[in-house]
Design an enzyme around this catalytic site. Structure first.
Site, PDB file in Angstrom:
ATOM      1  N   CYS A 107      -1.777   8.681   2.669  1.00 49.53           N
ATOM      2  CA  CYS A 107      -1.489   8.534   1.224  1.00 49.53           C
ATOM      3  C   CYS A 107      -2.773   8.799   0.329  1.00 49.53           C
ATOM      4  O   CYS A 107      -2.671   8.821  -1.000  1.00 49.53           O
ATOM      5  CB  CYS A 107      -1.463   6.776   1.322  1.00 49.53           C
ATOM      6  SG  CYS A 107      -2.452   5.847   2.293  1.00 49.53           S
ATOM      7  N   GLU A 109       0.912  -1.338   0.076  1.00 48.21           N
ATOM      8  CA  GLU A 109      -0.025  -0.086  -0.157  1.00 48.21           C
ATOM      9  C   GLU A 109       1.143   1.204   0.085  1.00 48.21           C
ATOM     10  O   GLU A 109       1.570   1.509   0.989  1.00 48.21           O
ATOM     11  CB  GLU A 109      -0.782   0.040   1.208  1.00 48.21           C
ATOM     12  CG  GLU A 109      -2.203   0.739   0.907  1.00 48.21           C
ATOM     13  CD  GLU A 109      -2.212   2.133   1.566  1.00 48.21           C
ATOM     14  OE1 GLU A 109      -1.503   2.959   0.787  1.00 48.21           O
ATOM     15  OE2 GLU A 109      -2.429   2.393   2.675  1.00 48.21           O
TER      16      GLU A 109
END
Ligand code: NAI
Ligand code: MG
Length: 491
Positions: free
Chosen positions: A303, A269
Protein backbone atom coordinates in the site's frame (compact mmCIF):
# COMPACT_ATOMS: atom_id res chain seq x y z
CA UNK A 1 17.48 10.16 -23.74
CA UNK A 2 17.65 9.23 -27.42
CA UNK A 3 20.69 7.11 -26.77
CA UNK A 4 19.00 5.23 -23.99
CA UNK A 5 16.00 4.56 -26.10
CA UNK A 6 18.00 2.97 -28.88
CA UNK A 7 19.53 0.72 -26.25
CA UNK A 8 16.13 -0.53 -25.08
CA UNK A 9 15.89 -4.27 -24.89
CA UNK A 10 19.60 -4.46 -25.46
CA UNK A 11 20.77 -3.14 -22.08
CA UNK A 12 23.80 -4.85 -20.65
CA UNK A 13 22.64 -8.06 -19.02
CA UNK A 14 25.20 -9.91 -16.95
CA UNK A 15 25.82 -13.10 -18.86
CA UNK A 16 28.35 -15.82 -18.60
CA UNK A 17 27.32 -16.54 -15.03
CA UNK A 18 24.12 -17.27 -13.24
CA UNK A 19 22.83 -18.39 -9.88
CA UNK A 20 22.33 -22.07 -9.19
CA UNK A 21 18.80 -22.85 -8.02
CA UNK A 22 18.51 -22.49 -4.24
CA UNK A 23 15.01 -23.69 -3.41
CA UNK A 24 13.84 -23.66 0.19
CA UNK A 25 12.36 -27.04 1.08
CA UNK A 26 8.63 -27.14 1.76
CA UNK A 27 9.00 -30.23 3.98
CA UNK A 28 8.97 -28.13 7.11
CA UNK A 29 5.29 -27.20 6.66
CA UNK A 30 2.42 -29.59 7.01
CA UNK A 31 -0.66 -28.29 5.27
CA UNK A 32 -3.95 -29.96 6.16
CA UNK A 33 -6.18 -31.07 3.30
CA UNK A 34 -9.09 -29.16 4.72
CA UNK A 35 -9.49 -26.36 7.23
CA UNK A 36 -12.51 -25.19 9.18
CA UNK A 37 -12.99 -22.03 11.22
CA UNK A 38 -11.16 -21.49 14.49
CA UNK A 39 -13.85 -20.52 16.98
CA UNK A 40 -13.69 -20.67 20.78
CA UNK A 41 -10.41 -22.57 20.60
CA UNK A 42 -11.94 -25.36 18.47
CA UNK A 43 -11.97 -26.15 14.78
CA UNK A 44 -15.51 -25.90 13.44
CA UNK A 45 -16.38 -27.76 10.26
CA UNK A 46 -17.05 -25.39 7.35
CA UNK A 47 -20.34 -25.81 5.53
CA UNK A 48 -19.20 -23.96 2.40
CA UNK A 49 -15.73 -24.39 0.97
CA UNK A 50 -13.26 -23.21 -1.68
CA UNK A 51 -9.73 -24.06 -2.76
CA UNK A 52 -6.63 -22.01 -1.94
CA UNK A 53 -3.75 -22.27 -4.41
CA UNK A 54 -0.06 -21.50 -4.84
CA UNK A 55 0.26 -18.51 -7.19
CA UNK A 56 3.68 -19.72 -8.39
CA UNK A 57 2.14 -22.68 -10.26
CA UNK A 58 -1.61 -22.56 -9.56
CA UNK A 59 -1.43 -25.88 -7.73
CA UNK A 60 -4.12 -26.44 -5.08
CA UNK A 61 -2.85 -26.28 -1.49
CA UNK A 62 -5.89 -26.86 0.71
CA UNK A 63 -9.65 -26.66 1.03
CA UNK A 64 -10.74 -23.60 2.98
CA UNK A 65 -14.02 -22.66 4.64
CA UNK A 66 -16.18 -19.84 3.35
CA UNK A 67 -17.73 -18.62 6.59
CA UNK A 68 -21.45 -17.90 6.45
CA UNK A 69 -23.25 -15.24 8.46
CA UNK A 70 -24.06 -17.88 11.06
CA UNK A 71 -20.38 -18.92 11.32
CA UNK A 72 -19.39 -15.29 11.81
CA UNK A 73 -22.03 -14.81 14.53
CA UNK A 74 -20.72 -17.93 16.22
CA UNK A 75 -17.22 -16.53 16.25
CA UNK A 76 -18.40 -13.14 17.53
CA UNK A 77 -20.31 -14.88 20.34
CA UNK A 78 -17.19 -16.85 21.28
CA UNK A 79 -15.18 -13.63 21.35
CA UNK A 80 -17.85 -11.94 23.48
CA UNK A 81 -17.82 -14.83 25.97
CA UNK A 82 -14.05 -14.80 26.24
CA UNK A 83 -14.12 -11.03 26.74
CA UNK A 84 -16.62 -11.22 29.58
CA UNK A 85 -15.25 -14.42 31.00
CA UNK A 86 -11.89 -13.15 32.21
CA UNK A 87 -9.81 -11.74 29.37
CA UNK A 88 -10.87 -8.10 29.72
CA UNK A 89 -10.33 -8.12 33.47
CA UNK A 90 -7.04 -10.02 33.43
CA UNK A 91 -4.17 -7.89 34.74
CA UNK A 92 -2.09 -6.43 31.92
CA UNK A 93 0.97 -8.26 33.15
CA UNK A 94 -0.87 -11.56 32.63
CA UNK A 95 -2.02 -10.64 29.12
CA UNK A 96 1.57 -9.68 28.37
CA UNK A 97 2.74 -13.21 29.17
CA UNK A 98 0.54 -14.65 26.42
CA UNK A 99 1.78 -12.06 23.93
CA UNK A 100 5.41 -12.74 24.79
CA UNK A 101 4.73 -16.46 24.37
CA UNK A 102 3.14 -15.94 20.96
CA UNK A 103 6.12 -13.82 19.89
CA UNK A 104 8.60 -16.46 20.97
CA UNK A 105 6.72 -19.30 19.29
CA UNK A 106 6.58 -17.28 16.06
CA UNK A 107 10.36 -16.94 16.27
CA UNK A 108 10.81 -20.64 16.94
CA UNK A 109 8.58 -21.57 14.02
CA UNK A 110 9.83 -18.76 11.77
CA UNK A 111 11.00 -20.99 8.94
CA UNK A 112 7.70 -22.83 8.78
CA UNK A 113 5.77 -19.56 8.61
CA UNK A 114 8.12 -18.08 6.01
CA UNK A 115 7.79 -21.07 3.69
CA UNK A 116 4.02 -21.15 4.02
CA UNK A 117 3.71 -17.40 3.46
CA UNK A 118 5.71 -17.60 0.23
CA UNK A 119 3.89 -20.71 -0.94
CA UNK A 120 0.40 -19.31 -0.46
CA UNK A 121 1.07 -15.66 -1.29
CA UNK A 122 3.85 -15.74 -3.89
CA UNK A 123 6.32 -13.39 -2.21
CA UNK A 124 10.04 -14.23 -2.30
CA UNK A 125 11.21 -16.39 0.58
CA UNK A 126 13.94 -13.92 1.43
CA UNK A 127 11.25 -11.34 2.15
CA UNK A 128 8.96 -13.59 4.19
CA UNK A 129 12.02 -14.91 6.05
CA UNK A 130 13.76 -11.56 6.66
CA UNK A 131 10.85 -9.12 6.80
CA UNK A 132 7.34 -10.52 7.28
CA UNK A 133 7.94 -13.14 9.96
CA UNK A 134 10.54 -11.27 12.09
CA UNK A 135 8.39 -8.12 12.00
CA UNK A 136 5.29 -10.10 12.99
CA UNK A 137 7.15 -11.47 16.03
CA UNK A 138 8.48 -7.98 16.77
CA UNK A 139 4.94 -6.60 16.88
CA UNK A 140 3.90 -9.16 19.47
CA UNK A 141 7.01 -8.43 21.55
CA UNK A 142 6.41 -4.70 21.30
CA UNK A 143 2.74 -4.77 22.31
CA UNK A 144 3.42 -7.32 25.03
CA UNK A 145 5.52 -4.56 26.58
CA UNK A 146 2.60 -2.10 26.60
CA UNK A 147 -0.02 -4.47 28.07
CA UNK A 148 0.77 -3.59 31.70
CA UNK A 149 1.68 0.04 31.02
CA UNK A 150 -1.51 1.42 29.46
CA UNK A 151 -2.05 3.82 32.34
CA UNK A 152 1.40 5.27 31.71
CA UNK A 153 0.75 5.47 27.98
CA UNK A 154 -2.42 7.49 28.63
CA UNK A 155 -2.01 9.11 32.05
CA UNK A 156 -5.20 10.24 33.81
CA UNK A 157 -7.40 8.95 31.00
CA UNK A 158 -8.44 5.56 32.44
CA UNK A 159 -7.88 3.39 29.38
CA UNK A 160 -10.38 0.50 29.01
CA UNK A 161 -10.71 -2.18 26.35
CA UNK A 162 -13.32 -1.62 23.66
CA UNK A 163 -14.75 -5.15 23.52
CA UNK A 164 -14.83 -7.43 20.49
CA UNK A 165 -12.69 -6.33 17.55
CA UNK A 166 -13.58 -7.47 14.02
CA UNK A 167 -10.42 -7.41 11.91
CA UNK A 168 -10.27 -7.77 8.14
CA UNK A 169 -6.90 -8.07 6.49
CA UNK A 170 -5.49 -8.22 2.94
CA UNK A 171 -3.32 -10.69 1.05
CA UNK A 172 -0.11 -8.71 0.60
CA UNK A 173 1.30 -9.24 4.12
CA UNK A 174 -0.97 -11.93 5.54
CA UNK A 175 0.89 -12.81 8.76
CA UNK A 176 2.27 -9.32 9.35
CA UNK A 177 -1.16 -7.68 9.01
CA UNK A 178 -2.52 -10.29 11.41
CA UNK A 179 0.18 -9.28 13.90
CA UNK A 180 -0.49 -5.56 13.40
CA UNK A 181 -4.14 -6.19 14.25
CA UNK A 182 -4.09 -8.94 16.87
CA UNK A 183 -1.16 -7.77 19.03
CA UNK A 184 -2.47 -4.30 20.04
CA UNK A 185 -6.05 -5.59 20.39
CA UNK A 186 -4.99 -8.25 22.88
CA UNK A 187 -2.56 -5.99 24.71
CA UNK A 188 -5.46 -3.62 25.41
CA UNK A 189 -7.73 -6.40 26.70
CA UNK A 190 -9.98 -6.91 23.68
CA UNK A 191 -10.93 -10.17 22.04
CA UNK A 192 -10.81 -10.70 18.30
CA UNK A 193 -12.54 -12.17 15.27
CA UNK A 194 -10.12 -11.97 12.36
CA UNK A 195 -10.77 -12.69 8.71
CA UNK A 196 -7.73 -13.24 6.47
CA UNK A 197 -7.94 -12.48 2.76
CA UNK A 198 -9.47 -15.22 0.65
CA UNK A 199 -6.32 -15.90 -1.40
CA UNK A 200 -3.94 -16.14 1.59
CA UNK A 201 -5.57 -17.86 4.57
CA UNK A 202 -2.88 -20.41 5.37
CA UNK A 203 -0.52 -18.55 7.72
CA UNK A 204 -3.49 -17.24 9.72
CA UNK A 205 -4.71 -20.82 10.05
CA UNK A 206 -1.24 -22.00 11.11
CA UNK A 207 -1.26 -19.16 13.64
CA UNK A 208 -4.19 -20.90 15.38
CA UNK A 209 -1.74 -23.65 16.22
CA UNK A 210 0.53 -21.04 17.82
CA UNK A 211 -2.41 -19.79 19.90
CA UNK A 212 -2.98 -23.31 21.18
CA UNK A 213 0.71 -23.77 21.95
CA UNK A 214 0.65 -20.48 23.86
CA UNK A 215 -2.44 -21.73 25.73
CA UNK A 216 -4.30 -18.53 24.98
CA UNK A 217 -7.75 -18.86 26.59
CA UNK A 218 -10.33 -20.15 24.08
CA UNK A 219 -12.28 -17.47 22.22
CA UNK A 220 -9.78 -14.64 22.74
CA UNK A 221 -8.75 -14.95 19.08
CA UNK A 222 -11.14 -16.49 16.55
CA UNK A 223 -10.36 -16.87 12.87
CA UNK A 224 -12.98 -17.23 10.17
CA UNK A 225 -12.03 -17.56 6.52
CA UNK A 226 -13.89 -16.53 3.39
CA UNK A 227 -14.19 -13.73 0.87
CA UNK A 228 -15.79 -10.28 1.02
CA UNK A 229 -19.16 -11.75 2.02
CA UNK A 230 -17.62 -13.05 5.22
CA UNK A 231 -15.96 -9.68 5.77
CA UNK A 232 -19.28 -7.89 5.27
CA UNK A 233 -20.98 -10.22 7.78
CA UNK A 234 -18.32 -9.33 10.33
CA UNK A 235 -18.78 -5.60 9.73
CA UNK A 236 -22.55 -5.97 10.12
CA UNK A 237 -22.44 -8.09 13.25
CA UNK A 238 -24.17 -6.40 16.20
CA UNK A 239 -21.74 -8.02 18.61
CA UNK A 240 -18.66 -6.27 17.22
CA UNK A 241 -17.51 -3.06 18.92
CA UNK A 242 -14.67 -2.10 16.62
CA UNK A 243 -13.69 -2.78 13.02
CA UNK A 244 -10.11 -2.61 11.80
CA UNK A 245 -9.79 -2.93 8.03
CA UNK A 246 -6.82 -2.98 5.68
CA UNK A 247 -7.56 -3.28 1.98
CA UNK A 248 -8.92 -1.36 -0.97
CA UNK A 249 -10.20 2.20 -0.74
CA UNK A 250 -13.42 1.06 -2.42
CA UNK A 251 -14.29 -1.47 0.30
CA UNK A 252 -13.00 0.90 3.01
CA UNK A 253 -15.45 3.58 1.88
CA UNK A 254 -18.31 1.08 1.84
CA UNK A 255 -17.48 0.00 5.40
CA UNK A 256 -17.33 3.59 6.59
CA UNK A 257 -20.75 4.30 5.09
CA UNK A 258 -22.14 1.14 6.63
CA UNK A 259 -20.84 1.95 10.11
CA UNK A 260 -21.78 5.65 10.12
CA UNK A 261 -23.88 6.34 13.21
CA UNK A 262 -23.49 2.82 14.62
CA UNK A 263 -21.14 3.89 17.40
CA UNK A 264 -18.63 1.24 16.38
CA UNK A 265 -15.03 2.34 16.34
CA UNK A 266 -13.31 2.14 12.96
CA UNK A 267 -9.80 2.31 11.55
CA UNK A 268 -9.11 2.08 7.83
CA UNK A 269 -5.77 1.47 6.19
CA UNK A 270 -6.38 1.77 2.47
CA UNK A 271 -4.59 2.35 -0.80
CA UNK A 272 -1.75 4.62 -1.78
CA UNK A 273 0.13 6.16 -4.67
CA UNK A 274 3.28 7.25 -2.94
CA UNK A 275 5.78 9.75 -4.29
CA UNK A 276 9.43 8.79 -4.05
CA UNK A 277 11.25 12.08 -4.60
CA UNK A 278 14.88 12.16 -5.70
CA UNK A 279 16.89 15.41 -5.53
CA UNK A 280 20.03 15.97 -7.55
CA UNK A 281 22.25 16.11 -4.46
CA UNK A 282 21.37 12.59 -3.33
CA UNK A 283 23.65 9.56 -3.29
CA UNK A 284 22.52 8.27 -6.65
CA UNK A 285 23.33 4.57 -6.32
CA UNK A 286 21.74 4.46 -2.89
CA UNK A 287 18.65 6.15 -4.30
CA UNK A 288 18.43 3.59 -7.10
CA UNK A 289 18.44 0.81 -4.49
CA UNK A 290 15.72 2.65 -2.58
CA UNK A 291 13.62 3.10 -5.70
CA UNK A 292 13.92 -0.61 -6.53
CA UNK A 293 13.07 -1.61 -2.97
CA UNK A 294 10.25 0.94 -2.98
CA UNK A 295 8.37 -0.49 -5.93
CA UNK A 296 9.54 -4.07 -6.58
CA UNK A 297 9.48 -5.27 -2.96
CA UNK A 298 6.67 -7.84 -2.67
CA UNK A 299 5.94 -7.44 -6.42
CA UNK A 300 4.70 -3.94 -5.66
CA UNK A 301 1.77 -5.39 -3.67
CA UNK A 302 2.40 -2.76 -1.02
CA UNK A 303 0.00 0.00 0.00
CA UNK A 304 2.92 2.35 0.68
CA UNK A 305 4.89 1.34 -2.47
CA UNK A 306 6.88 4.16 -4.05
CA UNK A 307 4.94 3.87 -7.29
CA UNK A 308 5.43 7.47 -8.49
CA UNK A 309 9.08 8.36 -8.89
CA UNK A 310 9.78 12.09 -9.03
CA UNK A 311 13.26 12.84 -10.31
CA UNK A 312 14.85 16.27 -10.36
CA UNK A 313 15.36 17.11 -14.02
CA UNK A 314 19.11 17.62 -13.81
CA UNK A 315 19.71 13.96 -12.91
CA UNK A 316 16.91 12.41 -14.91
CA UNK A 317 19.04 10.74 -17.57
CA UNK A 318 21.76 9.18 -15.42
CA UNK A 319 19.20 8.04 -12.89
CA UNK A 320 16.91 6.36 -15.41
CA UNK A 321 19.88 4.68 -17.02
CA UNK A 322 21.14 3.32 -13.70
CA UNK A 323 17.65 2.22 -12.79
CA UNK A 324 17.15 0.31 -16.03
CA UNK A 325 20.51 -1.37 -15.64
CA UNK A 326 19.66 -2.35 -12.08
CA UNK A 327 16.39 -3.87 -13.29
CA UNK A 328 18.26 -6.28 -15.53
CA UNK A 329 19.83 -7.84 -12.42
CA UNK A 330 16.52 -8.51 -10.64
CA UNK A 331 15.73 -12.20 -10.49
CA UNK A 332 12.07 -12.93 -11.18
CA UNK A 333 10.81 -16.43 -10.45
CA UNK A 334 10.08 -19.13 -7.91
CA UNK A 335 9.16 -17.44 -4.62
CA UNK A 336 10.74 -20.33 -2.72
CA UNK A 337 14.14 -19.84 -4.34
CA UNK A 338 16.41 -17.95 -1.94
CA UNK A 339 17.88 -15.89 -4.79
CA UNK A 340 14.53 -14.61 -6.05
CA UNK A 341 13.97 -10.84 -5.88
CA UNK A 342 10.53 -10.65 -7.49
CA UNK A 343 8.10 -13.50 -6.92
CA UNK A 344 4.65 -14.39 -8.24
CA UNK A 345 1.70 -12.04 -8.52
CA UNK A 346 -0.74 -12.96 -5.78
CA UNK A 347 -3.77 -13.88 -7.87
CA UNK A 348 -5.22 -14.05 -11.37
CA UNK A 349 -7.45 -11.14 -10.46
CA UNK A 350 -4.54 -8.93 -9.41
CA UNK A 351 -2.56 -9.89 -12.52
CA UNK A 352 -5.50 -8.81 -14.68
CA UNK A 353 -5.67 -5.47 -12.90
CA UNK A 354 -1.93 -4.86 -13.43
CA UNK A 355 -2.14 -5.79 -17.11
CA UNK A 356 -5.11 -3.53 -17.64
CA UNK A 357 -3.40 -0.51 -16.08
CA UNK A 358 -0.12 -1.16 -17.91
CA UNK A 359 -2.03 -1.33 -21.19
CA UNK A 360 -3.65 2.01 -20.37
CA UNK A 361 -0.18 3.51 -19.78
CA UNK A 362 0.97 2.43 -23.22
CA UNK A 363 -2.22 3.65 -24.84
CA UNK A 364 -2.00 7.06 -23.17
CA UNK A 365 1.51 7.51 -24.53
CA UNK A 366 3.97 6.53 -21.80
CA UNK A 367 7.10 4.66 -22.76
CA UNK A 368 7.48 1.20 -21.26
CA UNK A 369 10.69 -0.57 -20.24
CA UNK A 370 10.92 -4.15 -19.01
CA UNK A 371 14.23 -5.96 -18.56
CA UNK A 372 14.73 -9.17 -20.48
CA UNK A 373 13.53 -11.97 -18.22
CA UNK A 374 12.01 -15.37 -18.78
CA UNK A 375 8.78 -15.75 -16.86
CA UNK A 376 7.67 -19.23 -15.76
CA UNK A 377 4.87 -20.69 -17.85
CA UNK A 378 2.54 -21.67 -15.07
CA UNK A 379 1.42 -19.33 -12.35
CA UNK A 380 0.94 -15.54 -12.25
CA UNK A 381 3.87 -13.39 -13.30
CA UNK A 382 4.61 -9.86 -14.32
CA UNK A 383 8.01 -8.47 -15.28
CA UNK A 384 9.36 -5.47 -13.36
CA UNK A 385 8.23 -2.45 -15.36
CA UNK A 386 9.26 1.20 -15.63
CA UNK A 387 7.22 3.84 -17.43
CA UNK A 388 8.90 7.05 -18.58
CA UNK A 389 7.27 9.98 -20.40
CA UNK A 390 4.44 9.85 -17.92
CA UNK A 391 2.04 12.79 -17.59
CA UNK A 392 0.37 13.43 -14.25
CA UNK A 393 -3.03 12.87 -15.82
CA UNK A 394 -2.28 9.32 -16.93
CA UNK A 395 -4.04 6.54 -15.07
CA UNK A 396 -0.68 4.94 -14.24
CA UNK A 397 0.25 8.15 -12.40
CA UNK A 398 -3.04 8.37 -10.54
CA UNK A 399 -4.40 4.92 -9.76
CA UNK A 400 -2.97 2.33 -7.44
CA UNK A 401 -1.56 -0.46 -9.63
CA UNK A 402 -0.43 -2.67 -6.74
CA UNK A 403 2.08 -4.38 -8.98
CA UNK A 404 5.77 -4.11 -10.00
CA UNK A 405 5.17 -1.02 -12.11
CA UNK A 406 6.91 2.33 -11.63
CA UNK A 407 5.87 5.63 -13.20
CA UNK A 408 8.70 8.15 -13.59
CA UNK A 409 7.91 11.88 -13.54
CA UNK A 410 10.16 14.91 -13.14
CA UNK A 411 10.34 18.20 -11.23
CA UNK A 412 12.62 21.23 -11.07
CA UNK A 413 12.18 22.83 -7.64
CA UNK A 414 11.29 21.56 -4.15
CA UNK A 415 7.99 23.46 -4.33
CA UNK A 416 7.09 21.74 -7.57
CA UNK A 417 8.01 18.36 -6.06
CA UNK A 418 5.69 18.95 -3.12
CA UNK A 419 2.86 20.14 -5.32
CA UNK A 420 3.09 17.16 -7.64
CA UNK A 421 3.60 14.65 -4.85
CA UNK A 422 0.50 15.90 -3.03
CA UNK A 423 -1.58 15.87 -6.20
CA UNK A 424 -3.26 12.57 -5.38
CA UNK A 425 -6.35 11.46 -3.50
CA UNK A 426 -4.10 9.28 -1.36
CA UNK A 427 -1.68 10.15 1.43
CA UNK A 428 -0.06 7.11 2.94
CA UNK A 429 3.68 7.46 2.45
CA UNK A 430 6.47 9.28 0.64
CA UNK A 431 10.22 9.08 0.19
CA UNK A 432 12.78 11.89 -0.02
CA UNK A 433 16.34 11.44 -1.26
CA UNK A 434 18.72 14.31 -0.57
CA UNK A 435 21.96 14.99 1.22
CA UNK A 436 20.50 17.99 3.08
CA UNK A 437 18.90 17.39 6.45
CA UNK A 438 17.16 20.77 6.31
CA UNK A 439 15.54 19.84 3.00
CA UNK A 440 14.33 16.53 4.41
CA UNK A 441 12.56 18.37 7.23
CA UNK A 442 11.21 21.05 4.90
CA UNK A 443 9.76 18.38 2.61
CA UNK A 444 8.41 16.20 5.44
CA UNK A 445 6.43 19.15 6.80
CA UNK A 446 4.77 19.72 3.45
CA UNK A 447 4.11 16.21 2.19
CA UNK A 448 0.58 15.09 3.02
CA UNK A 449 1.55 11.54 3.88
CA UNK A 450 1.36 9.51 7.07
CA UNK A 451 4.92 8.25 6.71
CA UNK A 452 7.86 10.06 5.12
CA UNK A 453 11.04 8.08 4.65
CA UNK A 454 14.32 9.94 4.14
CA UNK A 455 17.17 8.30 2.24
CA UNK A 456 15.49 4.94 2.72
CA UNK A 457 12.19 3.34 1.82
CA UNK A 458 9.77 0.67 3.08
CA UNK A 459 11.30 0.53 6.53
CA UNK A 460 9.00 -0.73 9.24
CA UNK A 461 9.31 -0.84 12.96
CA UNK A 462 6.66 -1.74 15.53
CA UNK A 463 7.45 1.40 17.54
CA UNK A 464 6.59 3.67 14.63
CA UNK A 465 2.97 4.57 13.86
CA UNK A 466 1.76 3.88 10.32
CA UNK A 467 -1.38 5.13 8.61
CA UNK A 468 -2.80 7.54 6.09
CA UNK A 469 -4.34 10.85 5.15
CA UNK A 470 -7.26 11.42 2.78
CA UNK A 471 -8.31 8.31 0.83
CA UNK A 472 -5.53 6.25 2.38
CA UNK A 473 -7.68 5.99 5.49
CA UNK A 474 -7.46 7.02 9.13
CA UNK A 475 -6.18 5.69 12.41
CA UNK A 476 -2.65 4.56 13.16
CA UNK A 477 -1.15 1.13 13.64
CA UNK A 478 2.13 0.61 15.42
CA UNK A 479 3.67 2.57 18.25
CA UNK A 480 1.77 4.01 21.20
CA UNK A 481 -0.67 5.52 18.69
CA UNK A 482 -1.61 1.98 17.67
CA UNK A 483 -3.07 1.31 21.12
CA UNK A 484 -5.66 4.08 20.93
CA UNK A 485 -8.08 2.46 18.46
CA UNK A 486 -8.36 -0.48 20.86
CA UNK A 487 -9.14 1.61 23.93
CA UNK A 488 -11.98 3.75 25.21
CA UNK A 489 -11.51 6.54 27.69
CA UNK A 490 -15.10 7.43 28.50
CA UNK A 491 -15.55 6.34 32.10
P1 NAI B 1 -10.33 -5.85 -0.97
O1 NAI B 1 -10.42 -4.54 -0.28
O2 NAI B 1 -11.55 -6.34 -1.67
O3 NAI B 1 -9.91 -6.99 0.09
C1 NAI B 1 -9.29 -6.75 1.32
C2 NAI B 1 -9.99 -7.56 2.40
O4 NAI B 1 -11.32 -7.10 2.53
C3 NAI B 1 -10.09 -9.05 2.09
O5 NAI B 1 -9.97 -9.78 3.28
C4 NAI B 1 -11.51 -9.17 1.53
O6 NAI B 1 -12.05 -10.45 1.66
C5 NAI B 1 -12.24 -8.18 2.38
N1 NAI B 1 -13.47 -7.65 1.78
C6 NAI B 1 -13.78 -7.54 0.46
N2 NAI B 1 -15.01 -6.97 0.33
C7 NAI B 1 -15.46 -6.73 1.59
C8 NAI B 1 -16.67 -6.14 2.10
N3 NAI B 1 -17.64 -5.69 1.30
N4 NAI B 1 -16.79 -6.02 3.43
C9 NAI B 1 -15.81 -6.43 4.26
N5 NAI B 1 -14.67 -7.01 3.83
C10 NAI B 1 -14.50 -7.14 2.50
O7 NAI B 1 -9.10 -5.79 -1.95
P2 NAI B 1 -8.83 -6.75 -3.22
O8 NAI B 1 -10.10 -6.90 -3.99
O9 NAI B 1 -8.17 -7.97 -2.73
O10 NAI B 1 -7.79 -5.89 -4.05
C11 NAI B 1 -8.23 -4.82 -4.88
C12 NAI B 1 -7.27 -3.68 -4.83
O11 NAI B 1 -7.25 -3.11 -3.53
C13 NAI B 1 -5.82 -4.05 -5.08
O12 NAI B 1 -5.55 -4.12 -6.43
C14 NAI B 1 -5.10 -2.94 -4.39
O13 NAI B 1 -5.04 -1.82 -5.24
C15 NAI B 1 -5.97 -2.61 -3.21
N6 NAI B 1 -5.49 -3.25 -1.98
C16 NAI B 1 -4.85 -2.48 -1.06
C17 NAI B 1 -4.33 -3.06 0.07
C18 NAI B 1 -3.60 -2.27 1.11
O14 NAI B 1 -2.75 -2.81 1.79
N7 NAI B 1 -3.92 -1.02 1.30
C19 NAI B 1 -4.41 -4.49 0.32
C20 NAI B 1 -5.15 -5.22 -0.68
C21 NAI B 1 -5.65 -4.59 -1.78
MG1 MG C 1 -12.12 -6.83 -3.61
Amino acid sequence: MAELETQQGGLAVPDGWTYAPAPESTDIVRIAERYGHYVGGEWLEASEIYETIAPRDESPLATIGQATKADVENAVAAARNAYADGWSSLPGSERAKYLFRIARILQERAREFAVLESLNGGKPIKESRDVDVPLAAAHFFYYAGWADKLEYAFPNRRPRPVGVAGQIIPWNFPLLMLAWKVAPALACGNTVVLKPAETTPLTALLFCDVLRQAELPPGVVNIVTGDGRTGAALVESEGVDKIAFTGSTEVGKAIQRQLAGSGKKLTLELGGKAANIVFDDCALDQAVEGIVNGIYFNQGHVCCAGSRLFVQESIYEPLVEKLKRRLTTLRVGDPLDKNTDVGAINSAMQLEKIKELVASGEEEGAEIYQPPCVLPEKGYWFAPTVFTNVAQSYRIAQEEIFGPVLSVLTFRTPDEAVEKANNTPYGLSAGVWTEKGSRILWMAQRLRAGVVWANTYNRFDPTSPFGGYKESGFGREGGRHGLEPYLRFDD
